[in-house]
Design a protein around this motif. Structure first.
Motif, PDB file in Angstrom:
ATOM      1  N   LEU A 191      -1.286 -12.647 -11.162  1.00 52.89           N
ATOM      2  CA  LEU A 191      -1.081 -11.272 -11.616  1.00 52.89           C
ATOM      3  C   LEU A 191      -1.293 -11.164 -13.126  1.00 52.89           C
ATOM      4  N   ALA A 192      -0.755 -12.092 -13.870  1.00 53.66           N
ATOM      5  CA  ALA A 192      -0.933 -12.075 -15.330  1.00 53.66           C
ATOM      6  C   ALA A 192      -2.425 -12.131 -15.692  1.00 53.66           C
TER       7      ALA A 192
ATOM      8  N   HIS B 246      -3.569  -3.872  -7.077  1.00 52.69           N
ATOM      9  CA  HIS B 246      -3.201  -3.787  -8.489  1.00 52.69           C
ATOM     10  C   HIS B 246      -4.296  -3.094  -9.297  1.00 52.69           C
ATOM     11  N   ARG B 247      -5.537  -3.336  -8.959  1.00 51.73           N
ATOM     12  CA  ARG B 247      -6.638  -2.620  -9.627  1.00 51.73           C
ATOM     13  C   ARG B 247      -6.488  -1.117  -9.413  1.00 51.73           C
ATOM     14  N   GLN B 248      -6.218  -0.736  -8.160  1.00 53.22           N
ATOM     15  CA  GLN B 248      -6.065   0.692  -7.844  1.00 53.22           C
ATOM     16  C   GLN B 248      -4.898   1.292  -8.634  1.00 53.22           C
TER      17      GLN B 248
ATOM     18  N   LYS C  67       0.836  -1.204   0.000  1.00 57.43           N
ATOM     19  CA  LYS C  67       0.000   0.000   0.000  1.00 57.43           C
ATOM     20  C   LYS C  67       0.867   1.249   0.000  1.00 57.43           C
ATOM     21  N   ASP C  68       1.963   1.232   0.768  1.00 58.44           N
ATOM     22  CA  ASP C  68       2.894   2.362   0.786  1.00 58.44           C
ATOM     23  C   ASP C  68       3.463   2.601  -0.613  1.00 58.44           C
ATOM     24  N   ALA C  69       3.819   1.524  -1.304  1.00 58.65           N
ATOM     25  CA  ALA C  69       4.348   1.642  -2.666  1.00 58.65           C
ATOM     26  C   ALA C  69       3.302   2.285  -3.580  1.00 58.65           C
ATOM     27  N   LEU C  70       2.076   1.815  -3.470  1.00 59.57           N
ATOM     28  CA  LEU C  70       0.987   2.353  -4.287  1.00 59.57           C
ATOM     29  C   LEU C  70       0.818   3.850  -4.036  1.00 59.57           C
TER      30      LEU C  70
END
Length: 159
Positions: free
Chosen positions: A109-110, A153-155, A18-21
Motif C-alpha cells: 500500500l505504501a 485504492h487507485r479508484q 468495494k462497498d466501502a469505496l
C-alpha cells in the motif's frame, strides 16, 4: 499458506472493500470466520466521518470479544483486504484472535500511494503485524488478489 477454501472468504472481503469505496470510505473490508467455516461477522471501513479508528479489523476484534469464548477466538480466522495496521493488530492480539489472512501488505500500500504521488501524513508508524503481535499465524499477501485491492485504492484516490 493459502488454502483453496481461503479464496472463497478472500473474495468476500474484496466485495466489502468495494462497498466501502462506494460509500466514500477507503477500500478495506474484513470478515471473521469460525473454525468450522461459518462467517460470524463482517465489516468495511467507516473512516470517512472523521473517526479514523473505524477500521473493520478493529470492529471484528470488539465483536469477537463480546460474542465468542477465548477458545473459539483463538481458532477463528480474520480475512482482510489489507494487512492490519498497528491499532488493529494490537486489538487482534489483545482479544486473542487466531489466524490472519490478508490480500495486500502495508508495504505494498505504501508503494502504491508513492507511485500515485500521494504522501501520507499519518502520525502512526507503519509496522507489520509481526512487529505488533506475536504467536499469530499470518498469511499474506495473496498476489492473485493484491492487484484487485490495488485497483480499488487507485479508484479511491482518483476521486
Amino acid at each position: 499458506m493459502i488454502h483453496p477454501t481461503d479464496l472463497t472468504y478472500l473474495k468476500r472481503y474484496i466485495e466489502l472493500a468495494k462497498d466501502a469505496l462506494e460509500a466514500g470510505d477507503e477500500p478495506f473490508g474484513s470478515i471473521l470466520v469460525a473454525a468450522n467455516g461459518e462467517v460470524l461477522a463482517e465489516d468495511r471501513n467507516h473512516v470517512s466521518g472523521g473517526d479514523h479508528t473505524q477500521h473493520p479489523e478493529f470492529a471484528l476484534a470488539r465483536w469477537a470479544a463480546e460474542h465468542m469464548s477465548a477458545k473459539d477466538r483463538s481458532i477463528a480466522t480474520v480475512y482482510t483486504s489489507g494487512e492490519h495496521c498497528p491499532m488493529c493488530a494490537a486489538a487482534h492480539g489483545w482479544v486473542g484472535l487466531g489466524r490472519i489472512v490478508y490480500a495486500s501488505s502495508s508495504k505494498q500500500l505504501a508503494q502504491w500511494l508513492k507511485d500515485m504521488g500521494i504522501t501520507t501524513t499519518s502520525r502512526v508508524r507503519h509496522l507489520s503485524i509481526q512487529e505488533v503481535i506475536q504467536d499469530t499465524p499470518i498469511d499474506g499477501p495473496v498476489p492473485e488478489l493484491a492487484e484487485q485491492v490495488h485497483q480499488l485504492h487507485r479508484q479511491f484516490h482518483q476521486k
